[in-house]
Design an enzyme around this catalytic site. Structure first.
Site, PDB file in Angstrom:
ATOM      1  N   HIS A   1       0.738  -1.290   0.234  1.00 18.27           N
ATOM      2  CA  HIS A   1       0.118   0.225  -0.039  1.00 18.27           C
ATOM      3  C   HIS A   1       0.646   1.159  -0.002  1.00 18.27           C
ATOM      4  CE1 HIS A   1      -2.033  -3.321   2.103  1.00 18.27           C
ATOM      5  NE2 HIS A   1      -3.075  -2.945   1.129  1.00 18.27           N
TER       6      HIS A   1
HETATM    7 FE1  FES Z   1      -0.012  -1.810   3.783  1.00 22.01          FE
HETATM    8 FE2  FES Z   1       2.601  -2.264   4.114  1.00 22.01          FE
HETATM    9  S1  FES Z   1       1.845  -0.570   3.360  1.00 22.01           S
HETATM   10  S2  FES Z   1       1.094  -3.758   4.365  1.00 22.01           S
END
Ligand code: FES
Length: 187
Positions: free
Chosen positions: A153
Site C-alpha cells: 500500500h
Molecule cells: Fe500496507 Fe505495507 S503498506 S502492508
C-alpha cells in the site's frame, strides 16, 4: 446517654471481633480463590514454553560479510528480519531528521546499540498490514527515503527504518538482540 450506649454496643460481632457478615464474605472469597487457582494453574502450565523451545526461539547470525550499504534477510520466529550495515551517509541522513516531525518519533541511536549505530536490525514486517517491505535485497526498491518500501500500500521507511510516508503507523519493529563480535543474537 442511653442512645450512646446503644451505639457502642457491639451488635452482631463474634467473639473475636469479626462481624459474622465479614466472615461469610471472607469465606466466600477464599473458596473462590481456591477454585480460581485450580482452574488457572493448568492453563499457565500449558502456556509456559520448555527450555528447548525457548532456545530455538533465538537466531544467531554472523554478519562479518555484510559490508556498509548491504543488508541481509534472516528469519526469526518464522518472520523475516532485516540486518543492514548502514553507510556513513545513511547514518548521517537518519541524523538529519527532526525527530519531533516523525509519526513514530525515534532517533537512530534509540533503534541501534551504542557503538553499533550503523547496524540496523529490524523485523521485515510492514507495520501496516504485515507485508514484507523491499529494500534489503540487492537491487530492491528502497523507497523515497532510502530505507525500505512496502509495495502493498505504499509505505516508505527511511534509513533508520522509520515510517515516513504511507499508511503504516509505526517504524519497523526492532527486536531484542545482542551483538558479540560479529555475531548478532536475536531473541
Ligand atoms: Fe500496507 Fe505495507 S503498506 S502492508
Amino acid at each position: 446517654m442511653a442512645q450512646d450506649a446503644a451505639i457502642d454496643t457491639p451488635v452482631a460481632h463474634g467473639g473475636d471481633g469479626v462481624r459474622r457478615r465479614d466472615f461469610i464474605n471472607i469465606a466466600a472469597v477464599s473458596a473462590a480463590g481456591v477454585g480460581g487457582l485450580a482452574v488457572v494453574y493448568p492453563l499457565v502450565s500449558q502456556m509456559s514454553a520448555s527450555a528447548d523451545v525457548l532456545a530455538e526461539s533465538s537466531t544467531e547470525i554472523d554478519i562479518a560479510a555484510v559490508q556498509p550499504g548491504q543488508a541481509i534477510k534472516a528469519v526469526f520466529r518464522k518472520q523475516p528480519v532485516f540486518i543492514r550495515n548502514l553507510t556513513p551517509a545513511e547514518v548521517a541522513e537518519a541524523g538529519k531528521v527532526d525527530v519531533t516531525s516523525l509519526r513514530d518519533p525515534q532517533t537512530l541511536q534509540e533503534r541501534t546499540k551504542e557503538g553499533h549505530e550503523n547496524l540496523l536490525i529490524t523485523m521485515g514486517v510492514c507495520t501496516h498490514l504485515g507485508c514484507v517491505p523491499q529494500g534489503a535485497g540487492a537491487g530492491e526498491v528502497k523507497g523515497e527515503f532510502g530505507g525500505y518500501f512496502c509495495p502493498c500500500h505504499g509505505s516508505h521507511y527511511d534509513t533508520a527504518a522509520r515510517i515516513r510516508k504511507g499508511p503504516a503507523p509505526k517504524n519497523l519493529l526492532v527486536p531484542d538482540y545482542e551483538i558479540t563480535g560479529t555475531v548478532v543474537k536475536i531473541g
